[in-house]
Design a protein around this motif. Structure first.
Motif, mmCIF file in Angstrom:
data_model
loop_
_atom_site.group_PDB
_atom_site.id
_atom_site.type_symbol
_atom_site.label_atom_id
_atom_site.label_comp_id
_atom_site.label_asym_id
_atom_site.label_seq_id
_atom_site.Cartn_x
_atom_site.Cartn_y
_atom_site.Cartn_z
ATOM 1 N N PRO A 82 0.836 -1.207 0.000
ATOM 2 C CA PRO A 82 0.000 0.000 0.000
ATOM 3 C C PRO A 82 0.871 1.258 0.000
ATOM 4 N N ILE A 83 0.464 2.251 -0.757
ATOM 5 C CA ILE A 83 1.159 3.536 -0.807
ATOM 6 C C ILE A 83 0.320 4.524 -0.004
ATOM 7 N N LEU A 84 0.777 4.810 1.195
ATOM 8 C CA LEU A 84 0.048 5.711 2.079
ATOM 9 C C LEU A 84 0.499 7.148 1.853
ATOM 10 N N ARG A 85 0.050 8.067 2.702
ATOM 11 C CA ARG A 85 0.332 9.484 2.499
ATOM 12 C C ARG A 85 0.933 10.069 3.765
ATOM 13 N N GLY A 86 1.957 10.922 3.579
ATOM 14 C CA GLY A 86 2.619 11.575 4.687
ATOM 15 C C GLY A 86 1.916 12.854 5.101
ATOM 16 N N PRO A 87 2.491 13.566 6.067
ATOM 17 C CA PRO A 87 1.854 14.766 6.616
ATOM 18 C C PRO A 87 1.705 15.912 5.623
ATOM 19 N N HIS A 88 2.480 15.888 4.552
ATOM 20 C CA HIS A 88 2.381 16.946 3.538
ATOM 21 C C HIS A 88 1.717 16.421 2.271
ATOM 22 N N ARG A 89 0.943 15.369 2.414
ATOM 23 C CA ARG A 89 0.192 14.731 1.324
ATOM 24 C C ARG A 89 1.103 14.027 0.323
ATOM 25 N N GLU A 90 2.368 13.800 0.696
ATOM 26 C CA GLU A 90 3.316 13.110 -0.172
ATOM 27 C C GLU A 90 3.140 11.600 -0.058
ATOM 28 N N PRO A 91 3.382 10.871 -1.147
ATOM 29 C CA PRO A 91 3.323 9.415 -1.057
ATOM 30 C C PRO A 91 4.450 8.897 -0.156
ATOM 31 N N GLU A 95 10.944 1.584 2.147
ATOM 32 C CA GLU A 95 12.380 1.819 2.362
ATOM 33 C C GLU A 95 13.152 1.488 1.094
ATOM 34 N N GLY A 96 14.048 2.398 0.711
ATOM 35 C CA GLY A 96 14.898 2.150 -0.452
ATOM 36 C C GLY A 96 14.318 2.562 -1.790
ATOM 37 N N VAL A 97 13.151 3.230 -1.781
ATOM 38 C CA VAL A 97 12.499 3.654 -3.022
ATOM 39 C C VAL A 97 12.199 5.147 -2.944
ATOM 40 N N VAL A 98 12.414 5.854 -4.042
ATOM 41 C CA VAL A 98 11.984 7.253 -4.178
ATOM 42 C C VAL A 98 11.071 7.327 -5.396
ATOM 43 N N GLY A 99 10.215 8.329 -5.421
ATOM 44 C CA GLY A 99 9.337 8.426 -6.576
ATOM 45 C C GLY A 99 8.332 9.535 -6.478
ATOM 46 N N SER A 100 7.407 9.484 -7.413
ATOM 47 C CA SER A 100 6.406 10.534 -7.534
ATOM 48 C C SER A 100 5.180 9.973 -8.238
#
Length: 166
Positions: A82-91, A95-100
């Motif tokens: 699952p791709i959840l959302r952080g406090p600034h609405r970021e995905p 661990e070990g992955v970056v993206g958009s």
């Protein structure tokens, strides 16, 4: 590669519905469009990301975006978590992955990479006709303005929108 009948790619040239990218071999991209078939389901943890009063178009965008993100994870050889959302609405990536993730008009695109290959990765969808008088002055600085000035009048608008997206 294909995932669930929709275009998914890792590196090289990725093209498809309104998408034409030339990427390093270690970048995974997946796209989903509302016209590709039944809308993908969200996993329960992701379903909580949709605000109760969200308009239908927003609900579709979240479903498409999270589906594209999970497909891109699989293209990287990672489990589709699952791709959840952080406090600034970021995905929140594993661990070990970056993206958009980006979406517009029923099209969602996710681009992901291993964190040991780059510090971050962004993707954006913008309408080419989003350009308006004064946009370059709002988004371009120093060398960027010189770079825009080098473009022919017919391509300067596209270059300005590209700069705005960056």
């Amino acid at each position: 590669m294909r995932a669930h009948g929709r275009r998914t790619g890792i590196g090289g040239s990725v093209s498809g519905r309104l998408l034409d990218l030339d990427l390093p071999s270690w970048v995974a991209v997946a796209q989903r469009h509302r016209d590709d078939g039944p809308l993908p389901e969200l996993v329960p943890e992701e379903a909580e990301l949709i605000e109760p009063r969200a308009v239908a178009a927003r609900q579709v965008e979240v479903r498409l975006g999270r589906s594209a993100a999970r497909a891109a994870l699989e293209a990287l050889g990672r489990p589709a978590v699952p791709i959840l959302r952080g406090p600034h609405r970021e995905p929140l990536w594993p661990e070990g992955v970056v993206g958009s993730i980006t979406h517009a008009d029923g099209l969602a695109v996710a681009a992901l990479a291993p964190a040991d290959r780059c510090a971050g990765l962004g993707v954006d969808l913008e309408h080419r006709d989003r350009h308006f008088d004064g946009l370059a002055e709002q988004v371009a600085h120093g060398d960027e303005r010189a770079w825009l000035a080098d473009h022919a009048p017919g391509s300067a608008a596209d270059a300005t929108v590209a700069l705005f997206s960056a």
